[in-house]
Design a protein around this motif. Structure first.
Motif, mmCIF file in Angstrom:
data_model
loop_
_atom_site.group_PDB
_atom_site.id
_atom_site.type_symbol
_atom_site.label_atom_id
_atom_site.label_comp_id
_atom_site.label_asym_id
_atom_site.label_seq_id
_atom_site.Cartn_x
_atom_site.Cartn_y
_atom_site.Cartn_z
ATOM 1 N N ASP A 123 -23.712 23.728 -29.782
ATOM 2 C CA ASP A 123 -22.040 23.185 -30.446
ATOM 3 C C ASP A 123 -22.952 22.039 -31.377
ATOM 4 O O ASP A 123 -23.713 21.574 -31.051
ATOM 5 C CB ASP A 123 -22.529 22.405 -28.337
ATOM 6 N N GLY A 124 -21.580 21.719 -31.771
ATOM 7 C CA GLY A 124 -21.721 20.850 -33.124
ATOM 8 C C GLY A 124 -20.784 19.300 -32.851
ATOM 9 O O GLY A 124 -20.548 18.836 -33.403
ATOM 10 N N ALA A 125 -21.480 19.092 -31.195
ATOM 11 C CA ALA A 125 -20.974 18.220 -31.179
ATOM 12 C C ALA A 125 -21.371 16.710 -31.877
ATOM 13 O O ALA A 125 -22.513 16.799 -31.928
ATOM 14 C CB ALA A 125 -21.517 17.433 -29.610
ATOM 15 N N HIS A 126 -20.422 15.621 -32.365
ATOM 16 C CA HIS A 126 -20.667 14.807 -33.668
ATOM 17 C C HIS A 126 -20.345 14.088 -33.160
ATOM 18 O O HIS A 126 -20.412 12.431 -34.012
ATOM 19 C CB HIS A 126 -20.220 15.536 -34.369
ATOM 20 N N ASN A 127 -20.246 12.920 -31.881
ATOM 21 C CA ASN A 127 -20.316 11.913 -31.644
ATOM 22 C C ASN A 127 -20.598 12.298 -30.119
ATOM 23 O O ASN A 127 -20.517 12.687 -29.318
ATOM 24 C CB ASN A 127 -18.963 11.825 -32.259
ATOM 25 N N GLU A 128 -20.554 10.628 -29.405
ATOM 26 C CA GLU A 128 -20.910 10.390 -28.358
ATOM 27 C C GLU A 128 -19.560 10.740 -27.225
ATOM 28 O O GLU A 128 -20.281 11.404 -25.790
ATOM 29 C CB GLU A 128 -20.749 8.755 -27.965
ATOM 30 N N ASP A 129 -18.772 11.412 -27.377
ATOM 31 C CA ASP A 129 -17.297 11.892 -26.246
ATOM 32 C C ASP A 129 -17.498 13.180 -26.762
ATOM 33 O O ASP A 129 -17.679 13.705 -25.434
ATOM 34 C CB ASP A 129 -15.590 11.163 -27.248
ATOM 35 N N GLY A 130 -18.175 13.962 -27.835
ATOM 36 C CA GLY A 130 -18.843 15.008 -27.468
ATOM 37 C C GLY A 130 -19.882 15.399 -26.879
ATOM 38 O O GLY A 130 -20.106 16.241 -26.630
ATOM 39 N N ILE A 131 -20.768 14.530 -26.928
ATOM 40 C CA ILE A 131 -22.178 14.390 -26.851
ATOM 41 C C ILE A 131 -21.915 14.620 -24.859
ATOM 42 O O ILE A 131 -22.057 15.459 -23.659
ATOM 43 C CB ILE A 131 -23.224 13.964 -27.435
ATOM 44 N N ALA A 132 -21.205 13.938 -24.430
ATOM 45 C CA ALA A 132 -20.484 13.811 -23.375
ATOM 46 C C ALA A 132 -20.140 14.888 -22.955
ATOM 47 O O ALA A 132 -20.305 15.078 -21.665
ATOM 48 C CB ALA A 132 -20.011 12.634 -23.027
ATOM 49 N N ARG A 133 -18.966 15.181 -23.454
ATOM 50 C CA ARG A 133 -18.723 16.381 -22.822
ATOM 51 C C ARG A 133 -19.606 17.678 -22.983
ATOM 52 O O ARG A 133 -19.693 18.949 -21.957
ATOM 53 C CB ARG A 133 -17.459 17.007 -24.226
ATOM 54 N N PHE A 134 -20.701 18.041 -24.060
ATOM 55 C CA PHE A 134 -21.646 19.091 -24.005
ATOM 56 C C PHE A 134 -22.367 18.852 -22.691
ATOM 57 O O PHE A 134 -22.238 19.216 -21.933
ATOM 58 C CB PHE A 134 -22.729 18.697 -24.595
ATOM 59 N N ILE A 135 -22.573 17.938 -22.148
ATOM 60 C CA ILE A 135 -22.928 17.407 -21.156
ATOM 61 C C ILE A 135 -22.808 17.852 -19.764
ATOM 62 O O ILE A 135 -23.136 18.126 -19.416
ATOM 63 C CB ILE A 135 -23.691 15.709 -21.217
ATOM 64 N N GLU A 136 -21.823 17.218 -19.717
ATOM 65 C CA GLU A 136 -20.941 17.777 -18.725
ATOM 66 C C GLU A 136 -20.592 19.393 -18.359
ATOM 67 O O GLU A 136 -21.042 19.937 -16.914
ATOM 68 C CB GLU A 136 -18.949 17.307 -18.919
ATOM 69 N N THR A 137 -20.714 20.120 -19.214
ATOM 70 C CA THR A 137 -20.379 21.621 -19.697
ATOM 71 C C THR A 137 -21.766 21.643 -19.113
ATOM 72 O O THR A 137 -22.257 23.073 -18.326
ATOM 73 C CB THR A 137 -19.350 21.886 -20.702
ATOM 74 N N VAL A 138 -22.950 21.475 -19.702
ATOM 75 C CA VAL A 138 -24.018 22.274 -19.627
ATOM 76 C C VAL A 138 -24.711 22.455 -18.212
ATOM 77 O O VAL A 138 -25.407 22.970 -17.749
ATOM 78 C CB VAL A 138 -24.868 21.494 -20.678
ATOM 79 N N SER A 139 -24.053 21.379 -18.098
ATOM 80 C CA SER A 139 -24.508 20.041 -16.343
ATOM 81 C C SER A 139 -24.572 21.500 -15.091
ATOM 82 O O SER A 139 -25.069 21.235 -14.063
ATOM 83 C CB SER A 139 -25.031 18.868 -16.233
ATOM 84 N N GLN A 140 -23.636 22.032 -15.556
ATOM 85 C CA GLN A 140 -22.848 23.203 -14.667
ATOM 86 C C GLN A 140 -23.053 24.838 -14.494
ATOM 87 O O GLN A 140 -22.817 25.281 -13.349
ATOM 88 C CB GLN A 140 -21.590 22.746 -15.176
ATOM 89 N N ASP A 141 -23.956 24.841 -15.832
ATOM 90 C CA ASP A 141 -24.633 25.996 -15.519
ATOM 91 C C ASP A 141 -25.881 25.593 -14.126
ATOM 92 O O ASP A 141 -26.833 25.320 -14.566
ATOM 93 C CB ASP A 141 -24.809 25.654 -17.301
ATOM 94 N N GLU A 142 -26.151 27.214 -13.830
ATOM 95 C CA GLU A 142 -27.577 27.084 -13.723
ATOM 96 C C GLU A 142 -28.575 27.924 -14.336
ATOM 97 O O GLU A 142 -29.090 28.695 -13.532
ATOM 98 C CB GLU A 142 -27.187 28.097 -12.398
ATOM 99 N N VAL A 143 -29.434 26.981 -15.046
ATOM 100 C CA VAL A 143 -29.928 27.295 -15.679
ATOM 101 C C VAL A 143 -31.569 26.045 -14.868
ATOM 102 O O VAL A 143 -31.528 24.989 -15.338
ATOM 103 C CB VAL A 143 -29.531 27.199 -17.322
ATOM 104 N N SER A 144 -32.588 26.813 -15.318
ATOM 105 C CA SER A 144 -33.603 26.066 -14.011
ATOM 106 C C SER A 144 -34.139 25.763 -15.400
ATOM 107 O O SER A 144 -34.727 24.176 -15.554
ATOM 108 C CB SER A 144 -34.964 26.806 -13.529
ATOM 109 N N LYS A 145 -34.353 25.952 -17.006
ATOM 110 C CA LYS A 145 -35.460 25.182 -17.716
ATOM 111 C C LYS A 145 -34.519 25.531 -19.191
ATOM 112 O O LYS A 145 -33.776 26.640 -19.123
ATOM 113 C CB LYS A 145 -36.556 26.207 -18.629
ATOM 114 N N ARG A 146 -34.468 24.372 -19.976
ATOM 115 C CA ARG A 146 -33.702 24.514 -20.989
ATOM 116 C C ARG A 146 -34.166 23.798 -22.752
ATOM 117 O O ARG A 146 -35.083 22.664 -22.009
ATOM 118 C CB ARG A 146 -32.347 23.305 -21.139
ATOM 119 N N TYR A 147 -34.166 24.052 -23.005
ATOM 120 C CA TYR A 147 -34.429 23.747 -25.128
ATOM 121 C C TYR A 147 -33.605 23.367 -25.461
ATOM 122 O O TYR A 147 -32.600 23.776 -25.148
ATOM 123 C CB TYR A 147 -35.754 24.726 -25.862
ATOM 124 N N MET A 148 -33.690 22.045 -26.223
ATOM 125 C CA MET A 148 -32.588 21.010 -26.492
ATOM 126 C C MET A 148 -33.399 20.576 -28.403
ATOM 127 O O MET A 148 -34.110 21.046 -28.510
ATOM 128 C CB MET A 148 -32.370 20.005 -26.473
#
Length: 170
Positions: A123-148
């Motif tokens: 994801d190419g989120a390039h500003n604070e709003d983009g990061i917030a939208r990224f977090i909103e979407t990824v936090s819905q996934d049921e993944v136990s471990k993430r690398y970023m």
């Protein structure tokens, strides 16, 4: 903020109404230009459901009465973006629902919640709003471990973006 029609140049505004300050600027500019504007709002969207590769949603406003659409994306925010395109099609009298639905399902955004491999998202989120939208979407996934991996150019507010990521506890 403008489109061209077969009768010449016509100014028309279609915008997402989520910020009162921005809406006022857009409304004032439209009045000054004597241009009609059409606002899309979060209240217009309902039944937003994330499937494996799509976001399904309904639009209910003065133009659509709970009409269902689907957009090929993992990002919830793409329902908002799609509603803008749908409204623009309506305003331009290109309101062929079959073509709109097909267009939404065949459109892809490289680098925006793009699944490279199973559970590997770019994801190419390039500003604070983009990061917030990224977090909103990824936090819905049921993944136990993430690398970023995070990267930003130096003219961006990367400290605030990093802070949002860290506070999210993804």
């Amino acid at each position: 903020f403008h489109t061209f029609s077969s009768t010449g140049h016509q100014l028309i505004g279609v915008f997402w109404n989520k910020n009162d300050g921005a809406a006022k600027v857009i409304t004032d500019k439209a009045k000054a230009l004597n241009a009609p504007i059409y606002a899309c709002a979060k209240e217009d969207l309902s039944h937003i459901v994330k499937n494996d590769k799509n976001i399904d949603f309904s639009i209910n406003n003065r133009y659509y009465d709970n009409v269902n659409f689907s957009v090929k994306s993992k990002g919830f925010y793409q329902a908002e973006n799609a509603s803008l395109a749908i409204m623009a099609a309506k305003v331009l009298d290109l309101n062929n629902l079959e073509n709109i639905r097909k267009g939404l399902l065949t459109t892809s955004w490289s680098g925006r919640m793009q699944e490279l491999e199973r559970n590997m998202i770019l994801d190419g989120a390039h500003n604070e709003d983009g990061i917030a939208r990224f977090i909103e979407t990824v936090s819905q996934d049921e993944v136990s471990k993430r690398y970023m991996l995070f990267s930003a150019v130096k003219d961006k507010h990367y400290e605030a973006m990093i802070q949002k990521l860290c506070e999210s506890k993804l």
